[in-house]
Design a protein around this motif. Structure first.
Motif, PDB file in Angstrom:
ATOM      1  N   LYS A 279       0.867  -1.170   0.000  1.00  0.00           N
ATOM      2  CA  LYS A 279       0.000   0.000   0.000  1.00  0.00           C
ATOM      3  C   LYS A 279       0.903   1.218   0.000  1.00  0.00           C
ATOM      4  O   LYS A 279       1.338   1.692   1.056  1.00  0.00           O
ATOM      5  CB  LYS A 279      -0.920   0.002   1.218  1.00  0.00           C
ATOM      6  CG  LYS A 279      -2.000  -1.062   1.174  1.00  0.00           C
ATOM      7  CD  LYS A 279      -2.987  -0.885   2.305  1.00  0.00           C
ATOM      8  CE  LYS A 279      -4.134  -1.890   2.195  1.00  0.00           C
ATOM      9  NZ  LYS A 279      -5.115  -1.704   3.304  1.00  0.00           N
ATOM     10  N   GLY A 280       1.233   1.695  -1.184  1.00  0.00           N
ATOM     11  CA  GLY A 280       2.232   2.739  -1.291  1.00  0.00           C
ATOM     12  C   GLY A 280       3.588   2.190  -0.890  1.00  0.00           C
ATOM     13  O   GLY A 280       4.054   1.187  -1.441  1.00  0.00           O
ATOM     14  N   ASP A 281       4.195   2.815   0.115  1.00  0.00           N
ATOM     15  CA  ASP A 281       5.476   2.316   0.612  1.00  0.00           C
ATOM     16  C   ASP A 281       5.292   1.467   1.875  1.00  0.00           C
ATOM     17  O   ASP A 281       6.254   1.075   2.514  1.00  0.00           O
ATOM     18  CB  ASP A 281       6.426   3.494   0.905  1.00  0.00           C
ATOM     19  CG  ASP A 281       7.884   3.054   0.922  1.00  0.00           C
ATOM     20  OD1 ASP A 281       8.207   2.064   0.226  1.00  0.00           O
ATOM     21  OD2 ASP A 281       8.681   3.670   1.656  1.00  0.00           O
ATOM     22  N   THR A 282       4.042   1.231   2.244  1.00  0.00           N
ATOM     23  CA  THR A 282       3.742   0.402   3.422  1.00  0.00           C
ATOM     24  C   THR A 282       3.485  -1.038   2.988  1.00  0.00           C
ATOM     25  O   THR A 282       2.790  -1.288   2.001  1.00  0.00           O
ATOM     26  CB  THR A 282       2.506   0.937   4.154  1.00  0.00           C
ATOM     27  OG1 THR A 282       2.774   2.265   4.627  1.00  0.00           O
ATOM     28  CG2 THR A 282       2.147   0.042   5.340  1.00  0.00           C
ATOM     29  N   ILE A 283       4.068  -1.977   3.722  1.00  0.00           N
ATOM     30  CA  ILE A 283       3.844  -3.396   3.468  1.00  0.00           C
ATOM     31  C   ILE A 283       2.889  -3.920   4.545  1.00  0.00           C
ATOM     32  O   ILE A 283       3.144  -3.749   5.742  1.00  0.00           O
ATOM     33  CB  ILE A 283       5.159  -4.195   3.505  1.00  0.00           C
ATOM     34  CG1 ILE A 283       6.125  -3.665   2.446  1.00  0.00           C
ATOM     35  CG2 ILE A 283       4.897  -5.678   3.295  1.00  0.00           C
ATOM     36  CD1 ILE A 283       7.507  -4.278   2.541  1.00  0.00           C
ATOM     37  N   VAL A 284       1.792  -4.529   4.132  1.00  0.00           N
ATOM     38  CA  VAL A 284       0.810  -5.059   5.073  1.00  0.00           C
ATOM     39  C   VAL A 284       0.908  -6.582   5.065  1.00  0.00           C
ATOM     40  O   VAL A 284       0.735  -7.225   4.017  1.00  0.00           O
ATOM     41  CB  VAL A 284      -0.622  -4.627   4.708  1.00  0.00           C
ATOM     42  CG1 VAL A 284      -1.616  -5.180   5.732  1.00  0.00           C
ATOM     43  CG2 VAL A 284      -0.717  -3.105   4.643  1.00  0.00           C
ATOM     44  N   LEU A 285       1.190  -7.159   6.232  1.00  0.00           N
ATOM     45  CA  LEU A 285       1.239  -8.613   6.380  1.00  0.00           C
ATOM     46  C   LEU A 285      -0.129  -9.119   6.808  1.00  0.00           C
ATOM     47  O   LEU A 285      -0.732  -8.600   7.746  1.00  0.00           O
ATOM     48  CB  LEU A 285       2.282  -9.014   7.425  1.00  0.00           C
ATOM     49  CG  LEU A 285       3.726  -8.607   7.164  1.00  0.00           C
ATOM     50  CD1 LEU A 285       4.624  -9.091   8.306  1.00  0.00           C
ATOM     51  CD2 LEU A 285       4.227  -9.162   5.840  1.00  0.00           C
ATOM     52  N   ARG A 286      -0.610 -10.148   6.124  1.00  0.00           N
ATOM     53  CA  ARG A 286      -1.877 -10.779   6.466  1.00  0.00           C
ATOM     54  C   ARG A 286      -1.691 -12.291   6.440  1.00  0.00           C
ATOM     55  O   ARG A 286      -0.645 -12.792   6.022  1.00  0.00           O
ATOM     56  CB  ARG A 286      -2.982 -10.368   5.488  1.00  0.00           C
ATOM     57  CG  ARG A 286      -3.242  -8.873   5.414  1.00  0.00           C
ATOM     58  CD  ARG A 286      -4.417  -8.581   4.488  1.00  0.00           C
ATOM     59  NE  ARG A 286      -4.581  -7.168   4.230  1.00  0.00           N
ATOM     60  CZ  ARG A 286      -5.243  -6.333   5.034  1.00  0.00           C
ATOM     61  NH1 ARG A 286      -5.824  -6.799   6.130  1.00  0.00           N
ATOM     62  NH2 ARG A 286      -5.370  -5.051   4.741  1.00  0.00           N
ATOM     63  N   ASP A 287      -2.728 -13.002   6.888  1.00  0.00           N
ATOM     64  CA  ASP A 287      -2.719 -14.455   6.803  1.00  0.00           C
ATOM     65  C   ASP A 287      -3.843 -14.881   5.880  1.00  0.00           C
ATOM     66  O   ASP A 287      -4.984 -14.445   6.024  1.00  0.00           O
ATOM     67  CB  ASP A 287      -2.907 -15.094   8.184  1.00  0.00           C
ATOM     68  CG  ASP A 287      -2.658 -16.591   8.158  1.00  0.00           C
ATOM     69  OD1 ASP A 287      -3.537 -17.324   7.631  1.00  0.00           O
ATOM     70  OD2 ASP A 287      -1.625 -17.040   8.652  1.00  0.00           O
ATOM     71  N   GLN A 288      -3.501 -15.726   4.911  1.00  0.00           N
ATOM     72  CA  GLN A 288      -4.460 -16.121   3.892  1.00  0.00           C
ATOM     73  C   GLN A 288      -5.703 -16.774   4.473  1.00  0.00           C
ATOM     74  O   GLN A 288      -6.792 -16.694   3.901  1.00  0.00           O
ATOM     75  CB  GLN A 288      -3.777 -17.073   2.908  1.00  0.00           C
ATOM     76  CG  GLN A 288      -4.568 -17.370   1.650  1.00  0.00           C
ATOM     77  CD  GLN A 288      -3.821 -18.306   0.713  1.00  0.00           C
ATOM     78  OE1 GLN A 288      -2.620 -18.496   0.835  1.00  0.00           O
ATOM     79  NE2 GLN A 288      -4.539 -18.911  -0.216  1.00  0.00           N
ATOM     80  N   ARG A 289      -5.598 -17.409   5.639  1.00  0.00           N
ATOM     81  CA  ARG A 289      -6.741 -18.078   6.243  1.00  0.00           C
ATOM     82  C   ARG A 289      -7.856 -17.115   6.627  1.00  0.00           C
ATOM     83  O   ARG A 289      -9.023 -17.498   6.700  1.00  0.00           O
ATOM     84  CB  ARG A 289      -6.311 -18.840   7.502  1.00  0.00           C
ATOM     85  CG  ARG A 289      -5.367 -19.982   7.278  1.00  0.00           C
ATOM     86  CD  ARG A 289      -4.828 -20.490   8.604  1.00  0.00           C
ATOM     87  NE  ARG A 289      -3.998 -19.497   9.273  1.00  0.00           N
ATOM     88  CZ  ARG A 289      -3.513 -19.640  10.516  1.00  0.00           C
ATOM     89  NH1 ARG A 289      -3.809 -20.715  11.215  1.00  0.00           N
ATOM     90  NH2 ARG A 289      -2.762 -18.696  11.042  1.00  0.00           N
ATOM     91  N   VAL A 300      -0.655  -6.712  10.020  1.00  0.00           N
ATOM     92  CA  VAL A 300       0.404  -5.866  10.583  1.00  0.00           C
ATOM     93  C   VAL A 300       0.931  -4.960   9.490  1.00  0.00           C
ATOM     94  O   VAL A 300       1.251  -5.432   8.394  1.00  0.00           O
ATOM     95  CB  VAL A 300       1.564  -6.735  11.133  1.00  0.00           C
ATOM     96  CG1 VAL A 300       2.694  -5.848  11.646  1.00  0.00           C
ATOM     97  CG2 VAL A 300       1.073  -7.643  12.244  1.00  0.00           C
ATOM     98  N   GLU A 301       1.051  -3.686   9.782  1.00  0.00           N
ATOM     99  CA  GLU A 301       1.622  -2.733   8.826  1.00  0.00           C
ATOM    100  C   GLU A 301       3.099  -2.545   9.112  1.00  0.00           C
ATOM    101  O   GLU A 301       3.485  -2.276  10.251  1.00  0.00           O
ATOM    102  CB  GLU A 301       0.888  -1.400   8.894  1.00  0.00           C
ATOM    103  CG  GLU A 301      -0.536  -1.448   8.375  1.00  0.00           C
ATOM    104  CD  GLU A 301      -1.154  -0.077   8.255  1.00  0.00           C
ATOM    105  OE1 GLU A 301      -0.482   0.912   8.659  1.00  0.00           O
ATOM    106  OE2 GLU A 301      -2.279   0.029   7.752  1.00  0.00           O
ATOM    107  N   LEU A 302       3.892  -2.697   8.075  1.00  0.00           N
ATOM    108  CA  LEU A 302       5.333  -2.452   8.165  1.00  0.00           C
ATOM    109  C   LEU A 302       5.620  -1.151   7.425  1.00  0.00           C
ATOM    110  O   LEU A 302       5.609  -1.091   6.196  1.00  0.00           O
ATOM    111  CB  LEU A 302       6.114  -3.610   7.527  1.00  0.00           C
ATOM    112  CG  LEU A 302       5.860  -5.011   8.105  1.00  0.00           C
ATOM    113  CD1 LEU A 302       6.660  -6.062   7.333  1.00  0.00           C
ATOM    114  CD2 LEU A 302       6.242  -5.045   9.587  1.00  0.00           C
ATOM    115  N   ASN A 303       5.862  -0.118   8.199  1.00  0.00           N
ATOM    116  CA  ASN A 303       6.102   1.197   7.621  1.00  0.00           C
ATOM    117  C   ASN A 303       7.590   1.430   7.414  1.00  0.00           C
ATOM    118  O   ASN A 303       8.434   0.824   8.079  1.00  0.00           O
ATOM    119  CB  ASN A 303       5.521   2.281   8.528  1.00  0.00           C
ATOM    120  CG  ASN A 303       4.015   2.159   8.662  1.00  0.00           C
ATOM    121  OD1 ASN A 303       3.302   2.177   7.658  1.00  0.00           O
ATOM    122  ND2 ASN A 303       3.537   2.012   9.891  1.00  0.00           N
ATOM    123  N   PRO A 304       7.934   2.342   6.480  1.00  0.00           N
ATOM    124  CA  PRO A 304       9.356   2.614   6.228  1.00  0.00           C
ATOM    125  C   PRO A 304      10.079   3.101   7.461  1.00  0.00           C
ATOM    126  O   PRO A 304       9.477   3.731   8.327  1.00  0.00           O
ATOM    127  CB  PRO A 304       9.313   3.699   5.145  1.00  0.00           C
ATOM    128  CG  PRO A 304       7.951   3.608   4.552  1.00  0.00           C
ATOM    129  CD  PRO A 304       7.045   3.114   5.620  1.00  0.00           C
TER     130      PRO A 304
END
Length: 304
Positions: A279-289, A300-304
Motif C-alpha cells: 500500500k504505497g510504501d507500506t507493506i501489510v502482512l496478512r494471513d491467507q486463512r 500488521v503494517e510495516l512502515n518505512p
C-alpha cells in the motif's frame, strides 16, 4: 473453539454421569474445560499476543499441572464454605481422587477441540513451538453447539424428573458429536485432494472450514509465488475462484522492517499462510486463512 462450546463439553461430560462422582464435580468439569484459556489475558498486548495464545497453557506441562491446581482450589473452596457454615447441605461429599480425574478429563478436552479448527494450537509447548491444525471445524460451529446443548438440556430434564435413564441423552449426544468430528476430519481430508487445480502451478492446499455449511470448504491454495481460493462442496460444485495474487513474502524490505517490530515477529511466528500486500510504501502482512473474515484484526503494517 469458543468458550461456550468448551463449557458445554464440560457440562455434557457431567451429564454422562461424571457429575455424580464427587461433590463440586459439575463446576470442576466446566471450569477445567475452559482453564487452558487463562492465556486469554495476554490479548491486551495486541498483536504480540499471537505468539502467546494457544501455547504453553495448552501444552503437556499445563495439562499436567492445571488439573492439580484446579482440584486444590475446589477442595479449598469447599473447606472455606464449611468453615463459614455456607456449604450447601445437599452437596455430596468431596472425593479428591475423583475430582482430580474429572479435572484431567475435562482439561484434556480443551486442546482436542481447539485442534479441530484451522487457527492452530501448539500442542507440545514449551518443548516444541510447532503448530498443529485439524482443519475440520469452523471456530464457532452451530451444529456442534446444537448437539451439546440438546444433550445437556434433555439429560438435565430427565434427571430433574427422577428418571433412571437421565444419562442416555448425554451419551447419545456424545456419540453423535464423535461421529460429527470424524466426519468433518474426513471431509477436509477428502476436499483437500480436490483435482480442479491448474497443473502448471502445483499448489499447497488447505481445506478451510466455513461457517454453518460443514459440507463445504474454502480451498486455500498457494505456490511459491501466487495464491488464491475457491469454495467446493462435498456434493459437487465449485464457487467463484479468486484472482491469482502474488504472495509477496520475498520482498527484501520485510526482513528489515520486521526486525524491530515485536508485533510483526509475533504475527509471522503465528501465521500459517503469510502474504504481503503493498500500500504505497507500506507493506501489510496478512494471513491467507483470515482474509476478509476479520477485517484488520490479523494484519500488521510495516512502515518505512
Amino acid at each position: 473453539m469458543d468458550n461456550l462450546t468448551h463449557s458445554l463439553v464440560g457440562a455434557l461430560l457431567g451429564q454422562m454421569g461424571l457429575k455424580r462422582r464427587s461433590g463440586l464435580a459439575m463446576p470442576t468439569l466446566i471450569i477445567a474445560a475452559n482453564v487452558p484459556d487463562i492465556d486469554a489475558g495476554c490479548t491486551v498486548l495486541g498483536m504480540v499476543s499471537l505468539a502467546m495464545r494457544r501455547g504453553v497453557t495448552h501444552g503437556p506441562l499445563a495439562m499436567l499441572l492445571l488439573p492439580l491446581a484446579l482440584t486444590g482450589a475446589m477442595i479449598a473452596f469447599d473447606r472455606w464454605q464449611t468453615r463459614r457454615g455456607t456449604r450447601p447441605s445437599d452437596r455430596a461429599p468431596l472425593r479428591p481422587g475423583w475430582l482430580l480425574v474429572l479435572a484431567y478429563i475435562a482439561c484434556l478436552s480443551h486442546p482436542l477441540f481447539d485442534w479441530m479448527n484451522s487457527y492452530g494450537i501448539r500442542l507440545l509447548e514449551p518443548f516444541s513451538h510447532r503448530w498443529f491444525y485439524g482443519d475440520a471445524l469452523f471456530i464457532v460451529d452451530p451444529w456442534l453447539l446444537a448437539m451439546l446443548s440438546a444433550g445437556v438440556w434433555w439429560s438435565r430434564r430427565r434427571d430433574r424428573a427422577g428418571r433412571a435413564d437421565w444419562r442416555t441423552p448425554a451419551w447419545t449426544a456424545f456419540i453423535g458429536i464423535a461421529a460429527y468430528l470424524l466426519m468433518n476430519l474426513g471431509i477436509s481430508a477428502h476436499l483437500a485432494r480436490y483435482p480442479g487445480f491448474d497443473q502448471r502451478h502445483p499448489p499447497v492446499v488447505i481445506a478451510n472450514p466455513v461457517p454453518l455449511m460443514f459440507w463445504r470448504r474454502e480451498l486455500l491454495w498457494r505456490t511459491e509465488d501466487v495464491y488464491g481460493s475457491f469454495e467446493v462442496s462435498l456434493f459437487g460444485g465449485e464457487g467463484v475462484r479468486s484472482v491469482y495474487r502474488p504472495i509477496g513474502m520475498n520482498d527484501l524490505r520485510i526482513a528489515q522492517r520486521v526486525s524491530g517490530n515485536p508485533g510483526a515477529k509475533a504475527f509471522l511466528f503465528w501465521s500459517r499462510m503469510p502474504v504481503a500486500e503493498l500500500k504505497g510504501d507500506t507493506i501489510v502482512l496478512r494471513d491467507q486463512r483470515f482474509l476478509g473474515l476479520t477485517g484488520g484484526r490479523f494484519a500488521v503494517e510495516l512502515n518505512p
